[in-house]
Design a protein around this motif. Structure first.
Motif, PDB file in Angstrom:
ATOM      1  N   GLN A   1      55.908 -18.149  -1.691  1.00 61.67           N
ATOM      2  CA  GLN A   1      57.201 -18.816  -1.830  1.00 61.67           C
ATOM      3  C   GLN A   1      57.780 -18.686  -3.241  1.00 61.67           C
ATOM      4  OE1 GLN A   1      58.740 -19.801   0.872  1.00 61.67           O
ATOM      5  NE2 GLN A   1      56.910 -19.241   2.017  1.00 61.67           N
ATOM      6  N   GLY A   2      57.172 -17.852  -4.077  1.00 65.39           N
ATOM      7  CA  GLY A   2      57.683 -17.644  -5.433  1.00 65.39           C
ATOM      8  C   GLY A   2      57.288 -18.728  -6.419  1.00 65.39           C
ATOM      9  N   ILE A   3      56.352 -19.558  -6.049  1.00 64.14           N
ATOM     10  CA  ILE A   3      55.851 -20.582  -6.968  1.00 64.14           C
ATOM     11  C   ILE A   3      54.810 -19.926  -7.857  1.00 64.14           C
ATOM     12  CG2 ILE A   3      54.534 -22.745  -7.117  1.00 64.14           C
ATOM     13  CD1 ILE A   3      55.898 -23.490  -4.389  1.00 64.14           C
ATOM     14  N   THR A   4      54.958 -20.095  -9.171  1.00 62.28           N
ATOM     15  CA  THR A   4      54.072 -19.418 -10.120  1.00 62.28           C
ATOM     16  C   THR A   4      53.267 -20.375 -10.994  1.00 62.28           C
ATOM     17  OG1 THR A   4      55.850 -19.238 -11.747  1.00 62.28           O
ATOM     18  CG2 THR A   4      55.570 -17.384 -10.221  1.00 62.28           C
ATOM     19  N   VAL A   5      53.606 -21.660 -10.954  1.00 62.38           N
ATOM     20  CA  VAL A   5      52.897 -22.656 -11.760  1.00 62.38           C
ATOM     21  C   VAL A   5      52.652 -23.890 -10.897  1.00 62.38           C
ATOM     22  CG1 VAL A   5      53.018 -24.184 -13.773  1.00 62.38           C
ATOM     23  CG2 VAL A   5      53.941 -21.863 -13.929  1.00 62.38           C
ATOM     24  N   LEU A   6      51.415 -24.403 -10.968  1.00 70.06           N
ATOM     25  CA  LEU A   6      51.098 -25.653 -10.296  1.00 70.06           C
ATOM     26  C   LEU A   6      50.816 -26.719 -11.336  1.00 70.06           C
ATOM     27  CD1 LEU A   6      48.791 -24.477  -7.367  1.00 70.06           C
ATOM     28  CD2 LEU A   6      51.237 -25.002  -7.322  1.00 70.06           C
ATOM     29  N   THR A   7      51.216 -27.933 -11.004  1.00 68.16           N
ATOM     30  CA  THR A   7      50.986 -29.080 -11.872  1.00 68.16           C
ATOM     31  C   THR A   7      50.350 -30.182 -11.039  1.00 68.16           C
ATOM     32  OG1 THR A   7      53.145 -30.102 -11.452  1.00 68.16           O
ATOM     33  CG2 THR A   7      53.025 -28.525 -13.283  1.00 68.16           C
ATOM     34  N   ALA A   8      49.755 -31.134 -11.717  1.00 73.46           N
ATOM     35  CA  ALA A   8      49.174 -32.287 -11.033  1.00 73.46           C
ATOM     36  C   ALA A   8      49.081 -33.438 -12.010  1.00 73.46           C
ATOM     37  CB  ALA A   8      47.792 -31.957 -10.484  1.00 73.46           C
ATOM     38  N   GLN A   9      49.036 -34.633 -11.469  1.00 76.91           N
ATOM     39  CA  GLN A   9      48.777 -35.847 -12.231  1.00 76.91           C
ATOM     40  C   GLN A   9      47.536 -36.473 -11.626  1.00 76.91           C
ATOM     41  OE1 GLN A   9      50.834 -37.092 -14.799  1.00 76.91           O
ATOM     42  NE2 GLN A   9      51.781 -35.087 -14.589  1.00 76.91           N
ATOM     43  N   THR A  10      46.585 -36.834 -12.471  1.00 79.41           N
ATOM     44  CA  THR A  10      45.386 -37.490 -11.975  1.00 79.41           C
ATOM     45  C   THR A  10      44.911 -38.512 -12.990  1.00 79.41           C
ATOM     46  OG1 THR A  10      43.232 -37.138 -10.922  1.00 79.41           O
ATOM     47  CG2 THR A  10      43.730 -35.795 -12.869  1.00 79.41           C
ATOM     48  N   LEU A  11      44.114 -39.425 -12.528  1.00 79.99           N
ATOM     49  CA  LEU A  11      43.548 -40.404 -13.440  1.00 79.99           C
ATOM     50  C   LEU A  11      42.432 -39.748 -14.254  1.00 79.99           C
ATOM     51  CD1 LEU A  11      43.364 -43.458 -11.024  1.00 79.99           C
ATOM     52  CD2 LEU A  11      44.976 -43.105 -12.900  1.00 79.99           C
ATOM     53  N   ALA A  12      42.308 -40.138 -15.495  1.00 81.20           N
ATOM     54  CA  ALA A  12      41.277 -39.585 -16.372  1.00 81.20           C
ATOM     55  C   ALA A  12      39.882 -39.818 -15.809  1.00 81.20           C
ATOM     56  CB  ALA A  12      41.400 -40.177 -17.774  1.00 81.20           C
ATOM     57  N   GLU A  13      39.703 -40.876 -15.046  1.00 78.31           N
ATOM     58  CA  GLU A  13      38.397 -41.183 -14.456  1.00 78.31           C
ATOM     59  C   GLU A  13      38.046 -40.278 -13.279  1.00 78.31           C
ATOM     60  OE1 GLU A  13      38.938 -44.307 -10.915  1.00 78.31           O
ATOM     61  OE2 GLU A  13      39.197 -45.205 -12.889  1.00 78.31           O
ATOM     62  N   ASN A  14      39.017 -39.518 -12.769  1.00 74.15           N
ATOM     63  CA  ASN A  14      38.791 -38.694 -11.582  1.00 74.15           C
ATOM     64  C   ASN A  14      38.173 -37.351 -11.995  1.00 74.15           C
ATOM     65  OD1 ASN A  14      38.770 -37.546  -9.069  1.00 74.15           O
ATOM     66  ND2 ASN A  14      40.851 -38.196  -8.551  1.00 74.15           N
ATOM     67  N   HIS A  15      36.919 -37.427 -12.414  1.00 67.80           N
ATOM     68  CA  HIS A  15      36.216 -36.261 -12.948  1.00 67.80           C
ATOM     69  C   HIS A  15      36.081 -35.139 -11.933  1.00 67.80           C
ATOM     70  CE1 HIS A  15      35.363 -38.563 -16.518  1.00 67.80           C
ATOM     71  NE2 HIS A  15      34.875 -39.537 -15.769  1.00 67.80           N
TER      72      HIS A  15
END
Length: 175
Positions: A121-135
């Motif tokens: 689909q032409g997506i070239t970068v993925l991002t995410a938000q997670t809690l620091a504790e979610n090792h």
């Protein structure tokens, strides 16, 4: 995009795109998550998905918004999704795996499938938000083979990584 995989425990899991008819299954899956798993996904106490949330999560366009479910025994045991940032080649990914199936490599295979779909689909970068504790999730991103960068603010980690047309093979499952 449909795939059968074997978990680290040897269980056969079916991966497929979410469908509008998954509304009840998604609600049941969410109610079965521990408070900790829900908090790690939504960053808040969120025991029940509202009807508008269920509608949003199960009605995707399979291009700019995609969700994949992992099923075992006909029940949803995990969901991975991406949503493109409008008018960009970036998308945010999010995952939630039922407590019983965590640490079995399901998140890794969902990430692999989402990368493959995003690239088409032409997506070239993925991002995410997670809690620091979610090792576990942070380790999944770091072990993905992509050049991952992170920034931490308070207890939240922002993850960002480019994906290439020749994506690295992510470890986790066998077909």
């Amino acid at each position: 995009m449909t795939r059968h995989v074997v978990t680290r425990r040897g269980e056969r899991i079916h991966i497929r795109p979410i469908r509008p008819g998954d509304d009840v299954g998604l609600a049941v899956f969410h109610r079965g998550l521990s408070d900790r798993s829900v908090y790690r996904r939504f960053f808040s106490v969120h025991p029940v998905l509202s009807p508008p949330e269920i509608e949003h999560f199960t009605h995707v366009d399979y291009m700019d918004r995609l969700a994949l479910v992992a099923e075992h025994g006909g029940l949803i045991v995990a969901v991975g999704r991406y949503e493109r940032t409008p008018a960009t080649s970036e998308a945010e990914v999010a995952f939630v795996v039922s407590d019983e199936y965590q640490h079995q490599g399901i998140g890794t295979v969902l990430l692999e499938q989402l990368v493959d779909a995003a690239l088409t689909q032409g997506i070239t970068v993925l991002t995410a938000q997670t809690l620091a504790e979610n090792h576990a999730v942070l380790a999944m991103f770091r072990k993905s083979g992509f050049p991952v960068t992170t920034t931490t603010e308070s207890e939240t980690v922002s993850v960002r990584f480019p994906i290439q047309a020749t994506a690295p093979q992510l470890p986790g499952f066998s077909d």
